[in-house]
Motif scaffolding. Sequence first.
Motif, PDB file in Angstrom:
ATOM      1  N   SER A 104     145.652  32.618  85.782  1.00  0.00           N
ATOM      2  CA  SER A 104     145.165  31.291  85.369  1.00  0.00           C
ATOM      3  C   SER A 104     144.501  30.537  86.514  1.00  0.00           C
ATOM      4  O   SER A 104     144.257  29.336  86.397  1.00  0.00           O
ATOM      5  CB  SER A 104     146.331  30.464  84.817  1.00  0.00           C
ATOM      6  N   THR A 105     144.202  31.214  87.613  1.00  0.00           N
ATOM      7  CA  THR A 105     143.562  30.571  88.756  1.00  0.00           C
ATOM      8  C   THR A 105     142.115  31.042  88.894  1.00  0.00           C
ATOM      9  O   THR A 105     141.725  32.068  88.345  1.00  0.00           O
ATOM     10  CB  THR A 105     144.319  30.885  90.064  1.00  0.00           C
ATOM     11  N   SER A 106     141.346  30.289  89.668  1.00  0.00           N
ATOM     12  CA  SER A 106     139.944  30.654  89.891  1.00  0.00           C
ATOM     13  C   SER A 106     139.812  31.921  90.720  1.00  0.00           C
ATOM     14  O   SER A 106     138.787  32.606  90.651  1.00  0.00           O
ATOM     15  CB  SER A 106     139.220  29.498  90.586  1.00  0.00           C
ATOM     16  N   ALA A 107     140.841  32.260  91.515  1.00  0.00           N
ATOM     17  CA  ALA A 107     140.779  33.457  92.354  1.00  0.00           C
ATOM     18  C   ALA A 107     140.742  34.729  91.521  1.00  0.00           C
ATOM     19  O   ALA A 107     140.210  35.755  91.960  1.00  0.00           O
ATOM     20  CB  ALA A 107     141.976  33.488  93.309  1.00  0.00           C
ATOM     21  N   THR A 109     139.062  35.612  89.050  1.00  0.00           N
ATOM     22  CA  THR A 109     137.752  36.077  88.576  1.00  0.00           C
ATOM     23  C   THR A 109     137.188  37.196  89.443  1.00  0.00           C
ATOM     24  O   THR A 109     136.358  37.983  88.986  1.00  0.00           O
ATOM     25  CB  THR A 109     136.746  34.909  88.546  1.00  0.00           C
ATOM     26  N   SER A 110     137.631  37.284  90.707  1.00  0.00           N
ATOM     27  CA  SER A 110     137.146  38.344  91.600  1.00  0.00           C
ATOM     28  C   SER A 110     138.239  39.372  91.906  1.00  0.00           C
ATOM     29  O   SER A 110     138.152  40.098  92.883  1.00  0.00           O
ATOM     30  CB  SER A 110     136.630  37.722  92.910  1.00  0.00           C
ATOM     31  N   GLN A 136     142.883  26.784  80.876  1.00  0.00           N
ATOM     32  CA  GLN A 136     142.786  25.777  81.932  1.00  0.00           C
ATOM     33  C   GLN A 136     143.079  26.420  83.290  1.00  0.00           C
ATOM     34  O   GLN A 136     144.003  27.209  83.434  1.00  0.00           O
ATOM     35  CB  GLN A 136     143.751  24.624  81.689  1.00  0.00           C
ATOM     36  N   VAL A 137     142.284  26.067  84.286  1.00  0.00           N
ATOM     37  CA  VAL A 137     142.465  26.600  85.634  1.00  0.00           C
ATOM     38  C   VAL A 137     143.615  25.860  86.310  1.00  0.00           C
ATOM     39  O   VAL A 137     143.624  24.624  86.368  1.00  0.00           O
ATOM     40  CB  VAL A 137     141.165  26.446  86.463  1.00  0.00           C
ATOM     41  N   ASP A 139     144.825  26.111  89.616  1.00  0.00           N
ATOM     42  CA  ASP A 139     144.817  26.384  91.057  1.00  0.00           C
ATOM     43  C   ASP A 139     145.872  25.579  91.815  1.00  0.00           C
ATOM     44  O   ASP A 139     146.409  26.048  92.820  1.00  0.00           O
ATOM     45  CB  ASP A 139     143.442  26.070  91.644  1.00  0.00           C
ATOM     46  N   ALA A 288     139.586  33.277  98.184  1.00  0.00           N
ATOM     47  CA  ALA A 288     140.014  32.322  97.167  1.00  0.00           C
ATOM     48  C   ALA A 288     141.531  32.174  97.160  1.00  0.00           C
ATOM     49  O   ALA A 288     142.058  31.057  97.027  1.00  0.00           O
ATOM     50  CB  ALA A 288     139.521  32.791  95.790  1.00  0.00           C
ATOM     51  N   LEU A 292     143.880  28.794  98.055  1.00  0.00           N
ATOM     52  CA  LEU A 292     144.913  28.241  97.180  1.00  0.00           C
ATOM     53  C   LEU A 292     146.235  28.087  97.923  1.00  0.00           C
ATOM     54  O   LEU A 292     146.929  27.084  97.783  1.00  0.00           O
ATOM     55  CB  LEU A 292     145.114  29.148  95.959  1.00  0.00           C
TER      56      LEU A 292
END
Length: 324
Positions: A104-107, A109-110, A136-137, A139, A288, A292
């Motif tokens: 659920s974090t932006s990290a 995605t990679s 929902q993100v 982070d 990323a 965090l």
Amino acid sequence: MSGEELLLKEDTEDPSLSGQEAQLDMIRHTCREFSLVTFREVTLQEMQECELSPENEREQEVENPPPLEPQEHSVDRDVRHFIKKGILDRSSIAFRSVFESLSSTSAFTSFERNGWLGCLLVTTDFARTVQAPKGQVLDSYIRPVQWIASCGEGVQGHYVILSPYEVNELLPSIQQHRAVNLHVYSPRTNVSSCLLEDLHFCAVLKGSIAPPPSLVMHLNIFAGQLYWRTYDDYVSLCRFLGLCHSPPDRGVDIASDGFINPGHRAKYDLKMWSECCFSQSPVAFLRALMALRRRGQVTDRSHIGMLLNGIQVDEQHFRTLRQT
């Protein structure tokens, strides 16, 4: 002495100033207040500039995350079974891979799933911290690593990160059944900090414990550790991630972030060729993740910071750290 400077004299007898004693006294008082003893153009201009120059004020403003309802805590029955019997059911929804808990974090995605090992798990209660709409993100809501339960030895052992609530609830059972070990852990975020990665600090042990290097590596990365113990640990990390740790031979294809082309790993380092499973650079994900974990902390001069910026750390650097 100029006519303006005569105004500063208490005994001036200029007839043109007759009847203006009150105004003169006010002028003299103001001049004394500002230590003004002359009306020379340069001095007066400097004082006026000093008075008019704006004062820059910097006020740090902390941007807090939006408020969300906390997730209700619970201890899953499969977690209780693991604590009492030392038997872990990997198919249970009560456990998940440490890096999968960052979904659920932006990290995430990679994140390249195939590059990481499944040797370290977290409980669902550790991974879920707040109630939030799907997608929902989150982070700002990841939990730090503090408590680890383990059983078994070497690569066959089980290592599970617990939430503080679970530890509080399960501590009597851990002490009673002695089926698992309980460890206190904290990542090394500055050079002077003690290393707790051997998992012996304040541990509740049922026997001796020696976590495998691969487990320690995953734990340190997930927790956001900035400094490694030895140069050999640093090289092992580079080999696992597929990143350059020493000057390459001519003809080795290396990306700007230090990632070795998978087809050139055997030429660069045979151990890297056998240990690294990443098909693309993990640097974006790790940057990323560190952002965090170490939110607001400058990490460029740390071991992990230099590694992720493509800067090689030599053995002399670690010798110097041991001497300080």
